[in-house]
Design an enzyme around this catalytic site. Structure first.
Site, PDB file in Angstrom:
ATOM      1  N   ARG A 131       6.968  10.822   3.358  1.00 40.17           N
ATOM      2  CA  ARG A 131       7.049  10.690   2.150  1.00 40.17           C
ATOM      3  C   ARG A 131       8.394  10.228   1.515  1.00 40.17           C
ATOM      4  NH1 ARG A 131       2.431   9.926   2.520  1.00 40.17           N
ATOM      5  NH2 ARG A 131       0.699  10.729   1.295  1.00 40.17           N
ATOM      6  N   GLU A 158       8.107   4.843  -4.869  1.00 34.57           N
ATOM      7  CA  GLU A 158       7.505   3.661  -4.373  1.00 34.57           C
ATOM      8  C   GLU A 158       6.402   3.350  -5.396  1.00 34.57           C
ATOM      9  OE1 GLU A 158       6.368   5.368  -0.431  1.00 34.57           O
ATOM     10  OE2 GLU A 158       4.320   4.954  -1.279  1.00 34.57           O
ATOM     11  N   HIS A 183       4.791   1.380   3.012  1.00 35.46           N
ATOM     12  CA  HIS A 183       3.856   2.468   3.490  1.00 35.46           C
ATOM     13  C   HIS A 183       2.623   1.939   4.041  1.00 35.46           C
ATOM     14  CE1 HIS A 183       2.488   6.600   1.483  1.00 35.46           C
ATOM     15  NE2 HIS A 183       1.935   6.295   2.521  1.00 35.46           N
TER      16      HIS A 183
HETATM   17  C1  DGY Z   1      -1.380   9.442   4.099  1.00 33.47           C
HETATM   18  O1  DGY Z   1      -2.592   9.366   4.595  1.00 33.47           O
HETATM   19  O2  DGY Z   1      -0.936  10.285   3.582  1.00 33.47           O
HETATM   20  C2  DGY Z   1      -0.792   8.027   4.243  1.00 33.47           C
HETATM   21  O3  DGY Z   1       0.513   8.234   3.926  1.00 33.47           O
HETATM   22  C3  DGY Z   1      -1.328   6.923   3.110  1.00 33.47           C
HETATM   23  O4  DGY Z   1      -1.013   7.506   1.932  1.00 33.47           O
END
Ligand code: DGY
Length: 323
Positions: free
Chosen positions: A240, A269, A287
């Site tokens: 993240r 982001e 992402h």
């Molecule tokens: C998740 O599933 O957490 C991925 O990063 C998509 O947001």
């Protein structure tokens, strides 16, 4: 009989929308951009359920303004966009989409590691710019992957998937650090050795971040931690934004205090720190770690099944804070 009303907050597969419409009155936000908070609140009025992605923040203020809400189903395994204690206090069920994306995301972690270590995108830009005129012994010479030391920070399901790929596929020595240590059986399966965070930073040739974001993991990789890595090391973030201090990373990359980084997630982001856009030794992706058609469909389907299960039979498949 009137059917329950829900909000689908983002564009989604038509077949999943059709499935939801078999059970609910669906208000669908099909716009390119996420709804601003005030509009999200307005669209949630009278809704008992919502299907969200990481872009919609579900916090105490929103919950207070949306008293009909009973469940929010996130189409993501990560749920740092949810204030789970506030949801629990209001009796709102939170669900996520674990498992269905584990291998796909681990595959991508490895793709980003390979691209970063072997300077794939940097060399492609060079070629496309017409700069390739001759072979040179040191042209885009990168870091070895096979046989090197793979460090993993955060050893949940995705971390374990990356460990197995590294150990079994590339003969890497795998070390990891996590809040809790894996069982001996899982450590053997992953061929992974538990080390302290300091040892992890000092020994990894390639360090992959796969830990969840929380106030405790904010800037877990700041200037000091990046400074403890080998100058030849690469840093990969598929976890993240906010876990890495992106400004500090850009400085470290520019000054070659580490060799390179591969990033799929960013602080704030979809904005990306401008300094990251100007350093050459970073691979940047938007992402997409879980983005295969099959996996994104499975995630959307699981989020929809959570809404259907909970609102029609009182039971969700993958609850975070209840049943
Ligand atoms: C998740 O599933 O957490 C991925 O990063 C998509 O947001």
């Amino acid at each position: 009989m009137t059917r329950p009303a829900i909000l689908v907050a983002r564009p989604i597969f038509p077949e999943v929308l059709a499935l939801l419409r078999e059970h609910f009155e669906v208000d669908h936000h099909n716009g390119e951009n996420a709804l601003p908070p005030a509009e999200l609140v307005a669209r949630l009025q009278g809704k008992v359920g919502a299907l969200t992605t990481g872009s919609e923040r579900i916090d105490a203020a929103l919950l207070a303004a949306c008293p009909d809400l009973k469940i929010v189903a996130n189409m993501a395994v990560g749920y740092n966009n949810f204030d789970v204690p506030a949801m629990t206090a209001r009796g709102v069920l939170a669900t996520n989409t674990p498992d269905v994306l584990t291998d796909t995301t681990a595959d991508f972690g490895f793709a980003l590691l390979m691209a970063t270590a072997r300077r794939v995108t940097e060399s492609e830009h060079f070629l496309r710019a017409g700069l390739w005129t001759q072979w040179r012994y040191d042209m885009f010479a990168g870091a070895e992957v096979h046989g090197s030391t793979l460090g993993i920070l955060g050893m949940g399901r995705i971390g374990q998937g990356i460990a197995k790929r590294g150990a079994h596929g590339f003969g890497m020595k795998v070390i990891y650090h996590n809040r809790s240590r894996l069982s001996p059986a899982l450590e053997a399966e992953c061929k992974a050795t538990y080390v302290s965070k300091a040892e992890l930073l000092a020994q990894a040739d390639h360090l992959v971040l796969v830990l969840p974001y929380s106030p405790e993991s904010h800037h877990a990789m700041g200037a000091a931690e990046i400074g403890q890595m080998k100058p030849t090391a690469t840093l990969i973030n598929i976890a993240r934004g906010g876990i890495v201090d992106d400004a500090a990373l850009a400085v470290a990359l520019r000054e070659r205090r580490i060799a390179a980084a591969g990033l799929d997630v960013y602080e704030g982001e979809p904005k990306v720190h401008p300094d990251l856009l100007t350093v050459p030794n970073v691979v940047l992706t938007p992402h997409i770690a879980s983005a295969t058609v099959k996996t994104r469909l499975a995630m959307a389907r699981l989020a929809a099944d959570n809404l259907i299960g909970y609102l029609t039979q009182g039971k969700a498949l993958t609850p975070i804070n209840g049943s």
